[in-house]
Design a protein around this motif. Structure first.
Motif, PDB file in Angstrom:
ATOM      1  N   THR A 201       0.830  -1.211   0.000  1.00  0.00           N
ATOM      2  CA  THR A 201       0.000   0.000   0.000  1.00  0.00           C
ATOM      3  C   THR A 201       0.859   1.253   0.000  1.00  0.00           C
ATOM      4  OG1 THR A 201      -1.799  -1.139   1.150  1.00  0.00           O
ATOM      5  CG2 THR A 201      -1.792   1.272   1.230  1.00  0.00           C
ATOM      6  N   ASP A 202       1.879   1.301   0.862  1.00  0.00           N
ATOM      7  CA  ASP A 202       2.764   2.463   0.890  1.00  0.00           C
ATOM      8  C   ASP A 202       3.544   2.596  -0.410  1.00  0.00           C
ATOM      9  OD1 ASP A 202       1.973   3.265   3.366  1.00  0.00           O
ATOM     10  OD2 ASP A 202       3.829   2.739   4.408  1.00  0.00           O
ATOM     11  N   LEU A 203       3.972   1.475  -0.972  1.00  0.00           N
ATOM     12  CA  LEU A 203       4.681   1.513  -2.252  1.00  0.00           C
ATOM     13  C   LEU A 203       3.820   2.171  -3.319  1.00  0.00           C
ATOM     14  CD1 LEU A 203       7.093   0.453  -4.112  1.00  0.00           C
ATOM     15  CD2 LEU A 203       5.563  -1.479  -4.583  1.00  0.00           C
ATOM     16  N   VAL A 204       2.600   1.696  -3.457  1.00  0.00           N
ATOM     17  CA  VAL A 204       1.709   2.202  -4.507  1.00  0.00           C
ATOM     18  C   VAL A 204       1.339   3.658  -4.245  1.00  0.00           C
ATOM     19  CG1 VAL A 204      -0.593   1.958  -5.517  1.00  0.00           C
ATOM     20  CG2 VAL A 204       0.825  -0.072  -5.103  1.00  0.00           C
ATOM     21  N   ARG A 205       0.968   3.992  -3.020  1.00  0.00           N
ATOM     22  CA  ARG A 205       0.572   5.371  -2.723  1.00  0.00           C
ATOM     23  C   ARG A 205       1.746   6.331  -2.835  1.00  0.00           C
ATOM     24  NH1 ARG A 205      -4.350   6.421  -0.815  1.00  0.00           N
ATOM     25  NH2 ARG A 205      -3.605   8.376   0.073  1.00  0.00           N
ATOM     26  N   GLY A 206       2.934   5.866  -2.466  1.00  0.00           N
ATOM     27  CA  GLY A 206       4.101   6.725  -2.588  1.00  0.00           C
ATOM     28  C   GLY A 206       4.472   7.012  -4.024  1.00  0.00           C
ATOM     29  N   VAL A 207       4.375   6.018  -4.884  1.00  0.00           N
ATOM     30  CA  VAL A 207       4.727   6.196  -6.292  1.00  0.00           C
ATOM     31  C   VAL A 207       3.640   6.967  -7.036  1.00  0.00           C
ATOM     32  CG1 VAL A 207       5.108   4.973  -8.468  1.00  0.00           C
ATOM     33  CG2 VAL A 207       6.223   4.173  -6.381  1.00  0.00           C
ATOM     34  N   LEU A 208       2.381   6.706  -6.701  1.00  0.00           N
ATOM     35  CA  LEU A 208       1.261   7.263  -7.474  1.00  0.00           C
ATOM     36  C   LEU A 208       0.542   8.390  -6.745  1.00  0.00           C
ATOM     37  CD1 LEU A 208      -0.275   3.926  -8.823  1.00  0.00           C
ATOM     38  CD2 LEU A 208       1.252   5.504 -10.030  1.00  0.00           C
ATOM     39  N   PHE A 209       1.193   9.013  -5.756  1.00  0.00           N
ATOM     40  CA  PHE A 209       0.512  10.098  -5.033  1.00  0.00           C
ATOM     41  C   PHE A 209       0.077  11.183  -6.015  1.00  0.00           C
ATOM     42  CE2 PHE A 209       4.643  12.026  -5.411  1.00  0.00           C
ATOM     43  CZ  PHE A 209       4.419  13.395  -5.373  1.00  0.00           C
ATOM     44  N   GLY A 210      -1.124  11.686  -5.796  1.00  0.00           N
ATOM     45  CA  GLY A 210      -1.672  12.708  -6.681  1.00  0.00           C
ATOM     46  C   GLY A 210      -2.593  12.166  -7.749  1.00  0.00           C
ATOM     47  N   GLU A 211      -2.562  10.863  -7.978  1.00  0.00           N
ATOM     48  CA  GLU A 211      -3.464  10.260  -8.961  1.00  0.00           C
ATOM     49  C   GLU A 211      -4.814   9.973  -8.313  1.00  0.00           C
ATOM     50  OE1 GLU A 211      -2.789  10.141 -11.974  1.00  0.00           O
ATOM     51  OE2 GLU A 211      -0.606  10.140 -12.150  1.00  0.00           O
ATOM     52  N   ASP A 212      -5.882   9.886  -9.152  1.00  0.00           N
ATOM     53  CA  ASP A 212      -7.195   9.581  -8.598  1.00  0.00           C
ATOM     54  C   ASP A 212      -7.303   8.094  -8.268  1.00  0.00           C
ATOM     55  OD1 ASP A 212      -8.009   8.124 -10.986  1.00  0.00           O
ATOM     56  OD2 ASP A 212      -8.323  10.073 -11.928  1.00  0.00           O
ATOM     57  N   ALA A 213      -8.345   7.746  -7.537  1.00  0.00           N
ATOM     58  CA  ALA A 213      -8.482   6.384  -7.011  1.00  0.00           C
ATOM     59  C   ALA A 213      -8.543   5.341  -8.121  1.00  0.00           C
ATOM     60  CB  ALA A 213      -9.726   6.290  -6.134  1.00  0.00           C
ATOM     61  N   SER A 214      -9.248   5.635  -9.209  1.00  0.00           N
ATOM     62  CA  SER A 214      -9.362   4.651 -10.288  1.00  0.00           C
ATOM     63  C   SER A 214      -8.023   4.421 -10.975  1.00  0.00           C
ATOM     64  CB  SER A 214     -10.415   5.087 -11.307  1.00  0.00           C
ATOM     65  OG  SER A 214     -10.044   6.316 -11.930  1.00  0.00           O
ATOM     66  N   THR A 215      -7.247   5.482 -11.160  1.00  0.00           N
ATOM     67  CA  THR A 215      -5.925   5.334 -11.773  1.00  0.00           C
ATOM     68  C   THR A 215      -5.009   4.530 -10.869  1.00  0.00           C
ATOM     69  OG1 THR A 215      -6.161   7.442 -12.938  1.00  0.00           O
ATOM     70  CG2 THR A 215      -3.922   6.583 -12.665  1.00  0.00           C
ATOM     71  N   ILE A 216      -5.063   4.792  -9.569  1.00  0.00           N
ATOM     72  CA  ILE A 216      -4.248   4.034  -8.622  1.00  0.00           C
ATOM     73  C   ILE A 216      -4.605   2.555  -8.676  1.00  0.00           C
ATOM     74  CG2 ILE A 216      -3.816   3.654  -6.160  1.00  0.00           C
ATOM     75  CD1 ILE A 216      -3.997   6.684  -5.786  1.00  0.00           C
ATOM     76  N   ALA A 217      -5.912   2.253  -8.717  1.00  0.00           N
ATOM     77  CA  ALA A 217      -6.340   0.854  -8.787  1.00  0.00           C
ATOM     78  C   ALA A 217      -5.848   0.184 -10.061  1.00  0.00           C
ATOM     79  CB  ALA A 217      -7.864   0.783  -8.692  1.00  0.00           C
ATOM     80  N   ASP A 218      -5.890   0.904 -11.172  1.00  0.00           N
ATOM     81  CA  ASP A 218      -5.458   0.339 -12.451  1.00  0.00           C
ATOM     82  C   ASP A 218      -3.957   0.086 -12.481  1.00  0.00           C
ATOM     83  OD1 ASP A 218      -8.030   0.371 -13.413  1.00  0.00           O
ATOM     84  OD2 ASP A 218      -7.796   2.255 -14.526  1.00  0.00           O
ATOM     85  N   LEU A 219      -3.183   0.998 -11.902  1.00  0.00           N
ATOM     86  CA  LEU A 219      -1.726   0.937 -12.030  1.00  0.00           C
ATOM     87  C   LEU A 219      -1.027   0.233 -10.873  1.00  0.00           C
ATOM     88  CD1 LEU A 219      -0.955   4.494 -13.460  1.00  0.00           C
ATOM     89  CD2 LEU A 219      -1.066   2.327 -14.697  1.00  0.00           C
ATOM     90  N   ALA A 220      -1.743  -0.045  -9.794  1.00  0.00           N
ATOM     91  CA  ALA A 220      -1.120  -0.707  -8.653  1.00  0.00           C
ATOM     92  C   ALA A 220      -0.430  -2.012  -9.029  1.00  0.00           C
ATOM     93  CB  ALA A 220      -2.152  -0.939  -7.547  1.00  0.00           C
ATOM     94  N   VAL A 223       2.969  -1.266 -10.610  1.00  0.00           N
ATOM     95  CA  VAL A 223       3.969  -0.810  -9.637  1.00  0.00           C
ATOM     96  C   VAL A 223       4.497  -1.990  -8.825  1.00  0.00           C
ATOM     97  CG1 VAL A 223       4.326   0.620  -7.584  1.00  0.00           C
ATOM     98  CG2 VAL A 223       2.982   1.508  -9.511  1.00  0.00           C
ATOM     99  N   ILE A 224       3.617  -2.817  -8.317  1.00  0.00           N
ATOM    100  CA  ILE A 224       4.020  -3.939  -7.468  1.00  0.00           C
ATOM    101  C   ILE A 224       4.877  -4.935  -8.241  1.00  0.00           C
ATOM    102  CG2 ILE A 224       3.165  -5.917  -6.160  1.00  0.00           C
ATOM    103  CD1 ILE A 224       0.739  -4.114  -5.403  1.00  0.00           C
ATOM    104  N   ALA A 225       4.495  -5.226  -9.481  1.00  0.00           N
ATOM    105  CA  ALA A 225       5.286  -6.161 -10.280  1.00  0.00           C
ATOM    106  C   ALA A 225       6.667  -5.606 -10.587  1.00  0.00           C
ATOM    107  CB  ALA A 225       4.539  -6.486 -11.572  1.00  0.00           C
ATOM    108  N   ALA A 226       6.732  -4.322 -10.913  1.00  0.00           N
ATOM    109  CA  ALA A 226       8.020  -3.712 -11.261  1.00  0.00           C
ATOM    110  C   ALA A 226       8.952  -3.658 -10.064  1.00  0.00           C
ATOM    111  CB  ALA A 226       7.794  -2.311 -11.823  1.00  0.00           C
ATOM    112  N   ALA A 227       8.395  -3.549  -8.869  1.00  0.00           N
ATOM    113  CA  ALA A 227       9.211  -3.407  -7.660  1.00  0.00           C
ATOM    114  C   ALA A 227       9.542  -4.746  -7.010  1.00  0.00           C
ATOM    115  CB  ALA A 227       8.489  -2.516  -6.651  1.00  0.00           C
ATOM    116  N   ALA A 228       9.175  -5.842  -7.620  1.00  0.00           N
ATOM    117  CA  ALA A 228       9.320  -7.155  -6.980  1.00  0.00           C
ATOM    118  C   ALA A 228      10.749  -7.441  -6.538  1.00  0.00           C
ATOM    119  CB  ALA A 228       8.821  -8.250  -7.920  1.00  0.00           C
ATOM    120  N   SER A 229      11.728  -7.054  -7.345  1.00  0.00           N
ATOM    121  CA  SER A 229      13.129  -7.366  -7.015  1.00  0.00           C
ATOM    122  C   SER A 229      13.664  -6.532  -5.854  1.00  0.00           C
ATOM    123  CB  SER A 229      14.023  -7.164  -8.237  1.00  0.00           C
ATOM    124  OG  SER A 229      14.005  -5.812  -8.661  1.00  0.00           O
ATOM    125  N   PHE A 230      12.915  -5.507  -5.442  1.00  0.00           N
ATOM    126  CA  PHE A 230      13.342  -4.648  -4.340  1.00  0.00           C
ATOM    127  C   PHE A 230      12.599  -4.976  -3.039  1.00  0.00           C
ATOM    128  CE2 PHE A 230      13.463  -2.100  -8.320  1.00  0.00           C
ATOM    129  CZ  PHE A 230      14.835  -2.106  -8.482  1.00  0.00           C
TER     130      PHE A 230
END
Length: 253
Positions: A201-220, A223-230
């Motif tokens: 949740t913090d990963l997604v909200r930190g990366v996508l802060f400022g986006e609307d709720a629907s965009t966050i849901a679509d792109l979450a 973000v999570i897949a791209a950050a898997a190695s970290f």
């Protein structure tokens, strides 16, 4: 960049900015303060002070900080964090302070946002005393930043190319600009800067802060897949990035 009012794109996201990014650049503060000889009693202006973390740090070091930021909500939060600091709304190109009011000026992750960088440096020189110093810091080139993995994935999801590095992000960019306008560069370098998120949740909200709720849901999921190695064994994330910094002395008038 948050998709809000073009006249004030940051106030509506200031609280999330402070929560996820406010102290992010802390590792670059020390080389800036040491090279600029900022200590007890030093009058310092923090330009683009955001939510006031650097102002608070300067107060703890015994300096006499003031701040400026174009976003009213950032100003409000900075005043609450750094109680007693003179924090005013304003832009880098037109600083709301008197000539020679400060011995040092800092701009961390802010100078690149100035619309007219040469005018911004002229304003920095105006508000500094003779022999005053300016310390600038901002993102290094994309290849040095783990966050670029996520940004590239988001660009691909939108069928876009990732943005190219700006001239200030690459080696020599900041120093060349300062020398071009007559500043005496004292030192500079690159500092590793880690960004952490406790969970998805913090990963997604930190990366996508400022986006609307629907965009966050679509792109979450992107973000999570791209950050898997970290991702660490406990579920948190740690991404290592880099900031370039430089300190220069004001040219003689």
């Amino acid at each position: 960049m948050p998709s809000t009012s073009p006249d004030d794109p940051w106030s509506s996201v200031a609280d999330d900015w402070g929560r996820y990014w406010g102290g992010f650049a802390r590792p670059v503060w020390e080389p800036l303060l040491a090279t600029a000889a900022i200590g007890p009693g030093t009058r310092v202006l923090d330009v683009g002070c955001g939510t006031g973390e650097l102002l608070e740090h300067l107060q703890q070091r015994g300096a006499r900080p003031a701040g400026v930021d174009p976003a009213p909500r950032m100003v409000e939060l900075a005043r609450a964090r750094a109680v007693g600091a003179d924090v005013r709304p304003g832009d880098f190109e037109q600083l709301p302070f008197d000539d020679g009011a400060f011995e040092a000026l800092l701009a961390v992750n802010a100078f690149q946002l100035a619309g007219d960088q040469e005018r911004a440096l002229a304003e920095a020189g105006r508000v500094l005393t003779p022999g005053g110093t300016v310390g600038l810091a901002g993102w290094a080139e994309r290849e040095r930043n783990d966050l670029d993995v996520i940004n590239s994935a988001l660009a691909a999801a939108d069928d876009e190319e990732p943005p190219e590095d700006g001239p200030l992000r690459v080696e020599g960019g900041l120093t060349d600009l300062l020398r071009t306008v007559g500043w005496d560069v004292l030192d500079g370098g690159v500092v590793p800067v880690a960004w952490t998120a406790r969970h998805d949740t913090d990963l997604v909200r930190g990366v996508l802060f400022g986006e609307d709720a629907s965009t966050i849901a679509d792109l979450a999921p992107v973000v999570i897949a791209a950050a898997a190695s970290f991702r660490g064994p406990a579920g948190g994330y740690r991404l290592i990035n880099a900031f370039r910094w430089v300190v220069a002395r004001r040219p003689e008038r």
